[in-house]
Design an enzyme around this catalytic site. Structure first.
Site, PDB file in Angstrom:
ATOM      1  N   GLU A 238       0.829  -1.203   0.000  1.00 50.31           N
ATOM      2  CA  GLU A 238       0.000   0.000   0.000  1.00 50.31           C
ATOM      3  C   GLU A 238       0.874   1.268   0.000  1.00 50.31           C
ATOM      4  OE1 GLU A 238      -3.384  -0.006   0.175  1.00 50.31           O
ATOM      5  OE2 GLU A 238      -4.090   1.601   1.485  1.00 50.31           O
ATOM      6  N   ASP A 239       1.932   1.243   0.767  1.00 52.32           N
ATOM      7  CA  ASP A 239       2.657   2.492   1.032  1.00 52.32           C
ATOM      8  C   ASP A 239       4.058   2.581   0.440  1.00 52.32           C
ATOM      9  OD1 ASP A 239       0.482   3.260   2.491  1.00 52.32           O
ATOM     10  OD2 ASP A 239       1.295   2.631   4.424  1.00 52.32           O
TER      11      ASP A 239
END
Ligand code: MN
Length: 494
Positions: A83-84
């Site tokens: 996600e990051d």
């Protein structure tokens, strides 16, 4: 070299925790996961100013502490990577295999669950249940992740804090209760309580934490002194702890029963953890020998477990100074099952007496675990598909009900309340009017139309209902009304 900050976690803390529970476990991959995630999150910080990796490590440590398997711990170290950061799920699969990839993938999918009113809440709950159905480890990781987010809420703006607290209370907390992860549930609840009802929290916290803390600590010490001597003489291995109190549950009780704090929690509560069942009874005997028990407060939940499988001995005695003192006596295994629920079953391979009253799907998960555990070291590598014949449906308020497959609105009505079942005349399923014998599906929202003038449930319903509860209630009603009719006849005669 920079000194290690006081509350900073490093990978060795996690590896030590795994080794403590599983001494022979190979933790090479765990070390690798740390290096991978640390590199990927390099330069990122949390809003609190901490390096991002601290969040991942905290999540992993909580899971190692509750004895989850190594793959679960590794997946939690990696949980925010896709996600990051630039690293992808495929990168993860290449390094760590398909099982860990699967876990991280499900977690990434769940990460956009946000509270946005009741309608979204149902959608979110549904997503959580579906993830849980595939692999219950995902939800357990999610709880640990959420717990750390809650503990660092102070770094966020007020409106965001409130949103996360509400979302936790309405989505995460009920599920934690459903799978028996009480300690996580209580911890999440108390933090949410603090942000959602700050004044009430402050009041209770002062009363409980500040006024009573010293008094409580002294009292526990006194008890420990007295019991410790006897236990040593008897060669008993034991742990004694003051019981963790949950402000939110005290608050809820006060709301519900309209009582004040002192009426509800003026009892000192302690827990004694011993090695085996016979020691539990021994300890009970010792306690009763020293202090006089309140006769109606002795409960043997070891011989007769609670419907949810809970086991312990409970007793309340007139302790030092005549103070009412409650003891819970249990083995380590009972203790872990009582506070970690389904997560506790990962460690204990030998299954004792199975409790028939456990929700069916939990029993099935346990059955499945038993089978697989005979061939695998841990239970980390299985997927659960035991939800196949269960569905989860919702009331208009967003409450969750678990029903068998093909259940009907009548089953739902009786699951909500007997009177709703008795007076049901129709159903609205997902905003459409439906017959009472239609088959419900996973995720449906059902509103029951009632008519108070109805005489009671229709006996024809017995032909299509699926739950025993509905069946019993309908039969009960029939019996009662026959009795009422007989009574009327008798009155008429006189
Ligand atoms: Mn996270």
């Amino acid at each position: 070299m920079e000194a290690k900050k006081l509350n900073q976690i490093n990978i060795d803390d996690i590896i030590n925790e795994i080794k403590k529970n599983f001494p022979d476990e190979d933790t090479t991959l765990c070390q690798l996961a740390f290096e991978f995630a640390n590199e990927a999150h390099k330069g990122q910080t949390r809003l609190s100013g901490e390096p991002y990796i601290q969040h991942s490590l905290y999540t992993a440590l909580r899971l190692a502490e509750i004895k989850m398997g190594t793959n679960t711990v590794i997946a939690s170290i990696l949980h925010d990577v896709p996600e990051d950061t630039d690293k992808t799920l495929d990168d993860i699969e290449k390094e760590f295999g398909t099982d860990i990839r699967g876990l991280v993938e499900s977690l990434t999918k769940l990460s956009n669950i946000k509270y946005r009113g009741v309608k979204r809440q149902r959608e979110n709950l549904r997503k959580m249940f579906l993830a849980m159905a595939q692999d219950i480890r995902v939800i357990i990781i999610k709880f640990a992740d959420r717990l750390h987010n809650l503990q660092t809420l102070d770094a966020l703006a007020n409106n965001k804090r409130l949103r996360i607290a509400k979302e936790t209370l309405e989505i995460y907390v009920p599920i934690a209760g459903l799978i028996g992860m009480w300690r996580f549930k209580w911890q999440m609840e108390d933090i949410c309580f603090k942000y959602i009802y700050p004044e009430e929290f402050e009041k209770l916290n002062n009363k409980y934490e500040i006024e009573k803390k010293l008094e409580r600590a002294k009292f526990i010490e006194k008890i420990q002194d007295i019991l410790g001597k006897v236990f040593e003489k008897e060669n008993l291995k034991y742990k004694i702890e003051g019981r963790f109190k949950h402000l939110y549950s005290i608050y809820q009780k006060m709301q519900k029963k309209q009582r004040c704090f002192d009426e509800i929690h003026d009892v000192f509560a302690l827990r004694i953890i011993v090695d085996n069942i016979s020691d539990c009874y021994k300890v009970l005997g010792i306690i009763h020998n020293i202090w006089k028990p309140k006769t109606n407060r002795i409960k043997d939940y070891i011989a007769v477990p609670k419907p949810n499988g809970y086991q312990s001995l409970h007793t309340t005695v007139f302790g030092p100074g005549g103070k009412a003192t409650e003891f819970q006596i249990r083995t380590q295994k009972m203790h872990e099952e009582a506070i970690y629920g389904i997560a506790a079953h990962w460690k204990y391979k030998e299954q004792g007496v199975e409790n028939k009253e456990k929700p069916k799907w939990i029993q099935e998960i346990l059955e499945l675990q038993k089978e697989i555990e005979s061939t695998h070291k841990f239970i980390t590598d299985i997927k659960f598909d035991v939800f196949n014949d269960r569905i989860f449906v919702f009331s208009p308020k967003g409450e969750v009900f678990e029903l068998p497959e093909d259940a009907t609105p009548v089953d739902f009505a009786f699951a909500v309340h007997t009177d709703i079942g008795n007076y049901a005349t129709g159903a609205i399923v997902n905003d459409k009017i439906m017959n009472l014998d239609c088959k419900l599906k996973d995720g449906d929202t059902i509103e029951i139309i009632i008519n108070k003038n109805r005489k009671g449930p229709n006996k024809d319903w017995l032909k299509f209902i699926k739950t025993r509860k509905a069946r019993n209630k309908i039969k009960q009603f029939a019996k009662k009304s026959r009795f009422e009719n007989i009574k009327k006849l008798i009155y008429k005669q006189y």
